[in-house]
Design a protein around this motif. Structure first.
Motif, short mmCIF file in Angstrom:
data_model
loop_
_atom_site.label_atom_id
_atom_site.label_comp_id
_atom_site.label_asym_id
_atom_site.label_seq_id
_atom_site.Cartn_x
_atom_site.Cartn_y
_atom_site.Cartn_z
N LEU A 118 37.63 87.09 62.22
CA LEU A 118 36.51 86.45 62.92
C LEU A 118 35.32 87.39 63.02
N ARG B 280 40.85 76.20 66.03
CA ARG B 280 39.77 75.36 66.59
C ARG B 280 39.50 74.15 65.72
N MET C 39 26.00 74.57 61.01
CA MET C 39 26.50 75.90 60.67
C MET C 39 25.85 76.97 61.57
N ARG D 94 29.62 63.40 66.37
CA ARG D 94 28.36 62.98 65.72
C ARG D 94 28.62 62.33 64.37
N ARG D 95 29.57 62.90 63.61
CA ARG D 95 29.75 62.46 62.23
C ARG D 95 30.60 61.20 62.12
N ARG E 76 25.45 63.67 55.17
CA ARG E 76 24.65 64.35 56.19
C ARG E 76 23.36 64.87 55.56
N VAL F 136 33.21 75.88 56.23
CA VAL F 136 33.49 75.88 57.68
C VAL F 136 34.16 77.19 58.08
N MET G 187 29.96 78.83 68.37
CA MET G 187 29.85 78.18 69.67
C MET G 187 31.09 77.32 69.91
N GLU H 195 30.44 67.97 66.68
CA GLU H 195 30.04 67.59 65.32
C GLU H 195 30.91 66.45 64.80
N ARG I 190 24.95 76.50 64.68
CA ARG I 190 25.63 76.41 65.98
C ARG I 190 27.00 77.08 65.93
N GLU J 45 31.70 73.19 69.20
CA GLU J 45 30.79 72.67 68.18
C GLU J 45 31.52 71.76 67.19
N LEU J 46 32.75 72.11 66.85
CA LEU J 46 33.50 71.27 65.91
C LEU J 46 33.84 69.92 66.56
N VAL K 84 34.81 81.01 62.85
CA VAL K 84 35.54 79.94 63.55
C VAL K 84 37.03 80.18 63.38
N ASP L 66 38.31 67.67 54.40
CA ASP L 66 37.40 68.78 54.10
C ASP L 66 38.03 69.77 53.12
#
Lengths: 268, 306
Positions: free
Chosen positions: B77, A118, B105, A11-12, B96, A109, A1, A8, B107, A4-5, A114, A100
């Motif tokens: 991909l 991105r 993951m 959020r984090r 988390r 990830v 999606m 996220e 999403r 999303e990164l 992905v 990461d």
């Protein structure tokens, strides 16, 4: 999606950004309240006149100009923030790939569908949001202090412009660190190099300002801190060329980071 | 049979300053749809390097890899959308909750509701509580979470790097069932391991890699048939040296050696002819060593050459 990164990362990491913003806001609030009125300001001005011109120039103070409440706030608040805020820029830059990758999380990830670009672009965008948040919270501290804790007649518009001008400086630092992290892979090396460049750049700017006729003065344009000039911003408004150099430089470095990140091995 | 993984001369050299390390040399490997392929080798043999090349985490020094007929680099991909993966050591964001990581993951894979439902089903089956933070998980629970993340989107190919280390025996059984179910559904499993029993229980074929080179690929059934055991028998009385020759005639043994009242030998087949050959001699103790799969491989290929 797609995105999303970005979400996220929001959020984090929002708590860390909030704490940074609140801490800087409180520092600014109490620093602004330090000088209560014009009489106190005049006493400071007399004190500054006894100090070497080079030292004042290094602190970002133009002694050829009459000291105004805004120029005092610049000296007391923004000259200090310039030293502190790049630290968050480094934190942000490391959070795009280096953290990461160093902890072995990037494998998970990147085994999702992905695209590598991105990871850098979406996370960088999220940290730009945090940088804006931190600058706004800092300005909230300046505004609250200036409005309720001092009787100095402050031009809040000028102070707002100076506060927001910290954003390109932090974005540049984040992009610089992100590029270094994609070039050297190891987080400890990336941190060391980023800190080294920031410190050299900072001192090149401050010492160059104090000794304009020296070699350091001649090299001053190489420092990116040269293009954040809160004193001039307050007196003459935003300098478009400086803004372009900082934001354009950040965009170029992010593009270079993506180029390198797309082509190199991840992890290990 | 449809090829799921095909590598052609795949090689990887790591360079660090003046030091170069050939981690993988000229790998030519084929894995077919619907099989469970075991990829075995000691530490540093090149197993993880192979997996990371297939996943496009690292780039080959030479050669190519195709998954589902797609190029591992150009079509990375599209390939990753069809793959599930557990690394040898699962690292995730420690602060988390597991559920937050799983949803993230999901999403990233684009169909959160369906994948989350499958993840919950898997977690229930593995008895995994996803409401905990990652930092509070034991090694075994981390492995379970890895399984959930690898399988929740029902991938066509599952790549697992040492997947059962840290799982208790009951969970290993559940894991084996899950892999066999994946196979029954026509999906494919590529499993790196050094546990012989695990490979024997679920794999159809095995590839042995050592020093970055693929030494052999063979069906597990065929290998197990040529398996042998190293046996040490301890007698009450000293063993007469004449037994060495007579045993070789009466039982499927080789490498017979006498050490006082002990006899060491390699048994290629059933125990009964061996015990009969001792003709009632008093045996105090028997030690049996199962060979590693690599040793079976070496024996198998030396037999083939003969």
């Amino acid at each position: 999606m797609q995105g999303e990164l970005f979400t996220e990362t929001l959020r984090r990491s929002w708590r860390t950004a909030l704490y940074w913003g609140l801490a800087l806001g409180f520092i600014s609030l109490f620093t602004v309240a330090f000088v209560q009125d014009m009489d106190a300001l005049k006493q400071y001005q007399e004190l500054f006149k006894t100090m070497p011109a080079g030292l004042l120039a290094a602190l970002g103070m133009d002694i050829s100009r009459e000291m105004t409440p805004e120029s005092f706030i610049n000296l007391a608040v923004f000259a200090q923030l310039v030293m502190i805020m790049p630290i968050y820029g480094i934190v942000a830059g490391l959070s795009l790939t280096s953290n990461d990758e160093d902890e072995g999380i990037m494998d998970m990830v990147l085994t999702a569908p992905v695209a590598r670009w991105r990871v850098i672009v979406e996370r960088f965008a999220a940290f730009c949001v945090f940088i804006v948040l931190i600058a706004l919270l800092n300005h909230l501290g300046v505004w609250l202090g200036g409005t309720f804790l001092t009787s100095l007649p402050l031009d809040m518009n000028k102070l707002a412009v100076a506060s927001l001008s910290l954003i390109p400086l932090m974005i540049f630092t984040a992009a610089l660190t992100a590029l270094i992290a994609t070039l050297v892979k190891r987080r400890t090396v990336a941190i060391g190099l980023a800190v080294l460049i920031v410190i050299i750049s900072y001192f090149l700017d401050t010492l160059g300002a104090a000794a304009t006729d020296s070699i350091v003065g001649a090299l001053r344009p190489l420092s990116y801190f040269r293009y954040y000039d809160s004193a001039n911003i307050m007196f003459e408004g935003v300098q478009p060329l400086n803004l372009l150099i900082l934001l354009g430089g950040a965009a170029l470095m992010i593009a270079a980071a993506v180029y390198r990140w797309e082509r190199r091995d991840v992890g290990l | 049979m449809t090829l799921v993984i095909a590598t052609h001369g795949l090689s990887k050299v790591y360079r660090s300053g003046q030091v170069t390390t050939q981690a993988l040399s000229d790998l030519n490997l084929q894995v077919y749809q619907g099989e469970i392929f075991g990829y075995l080798g000691p530490n540093g043999a090149g197993k993880t390097t192979t997996i990371r090349l297939l996943l496009d985490l690292i780039r080959p020094s030479s050669g190519t890899a195709q998954l589902f007929g797609l190029d591992s680099r150009r079509d990375s991909l599209a390939i990753r959308a069809r793959i599930g993966y557990i690394p040898g050591e699962l690292n995730l964001w420690k602060n988390r909750l597991a559920s937050q990581v799983v949803r993230h993951m999901a999403r990233l894979r684009g169909d959160e509701a369906r994948i989350w439902a499958e993840a919950q089903h898997l977690a229930e089956r593995l008895k995994l509580d996803m409401s905990k933070r990652i930092r509070d998980y034991s090694t075994g629970n981390k492995r379970k979470l890895g399984l959930v993340l690898a399988l929740m989107h029902r991938p066509e190919l599952v790549i697992l790097d040492e997947p059962t280390s840290g799982l208790d025996p009951l969970m290993q059984q559940t894991f084996n069932h899950m892999m066999l179910e994946i196979k029954a559904e026509g999906r494919t499993v590529f499993l790196s391991s050094h546990v012989l029993s695990e490979v024997q229980a679920i794999c159809d074929r095995v590839g042995i890699i050592r020093d970055g080179r693929l030494r052999a690929v063979e069906a597990v059934d065929k290998l197990v048939q040529v398996g042998y055991r190293d046996v040490r028998l301890e007698f009450r009385e000293p063993v007469p040296s004449s037994w060495v020759e007579s045993l070789a005639r009466q039982a499927p043994v080789s490498a017979v050696k006498v050490e006082g009242s002990s006899l060491n030998l390699r048994l290629h087949g059933d125990f009964d002819p061996l015990l009969r050959a001792f003709n009632g001699a008093y045996i105090r103790n028997v030690h049996i060593n199962e060979p590693s799969l690599e040793e079976i491989f070496l024996a198998f290929y030396s037999d083939e050459q003969k």
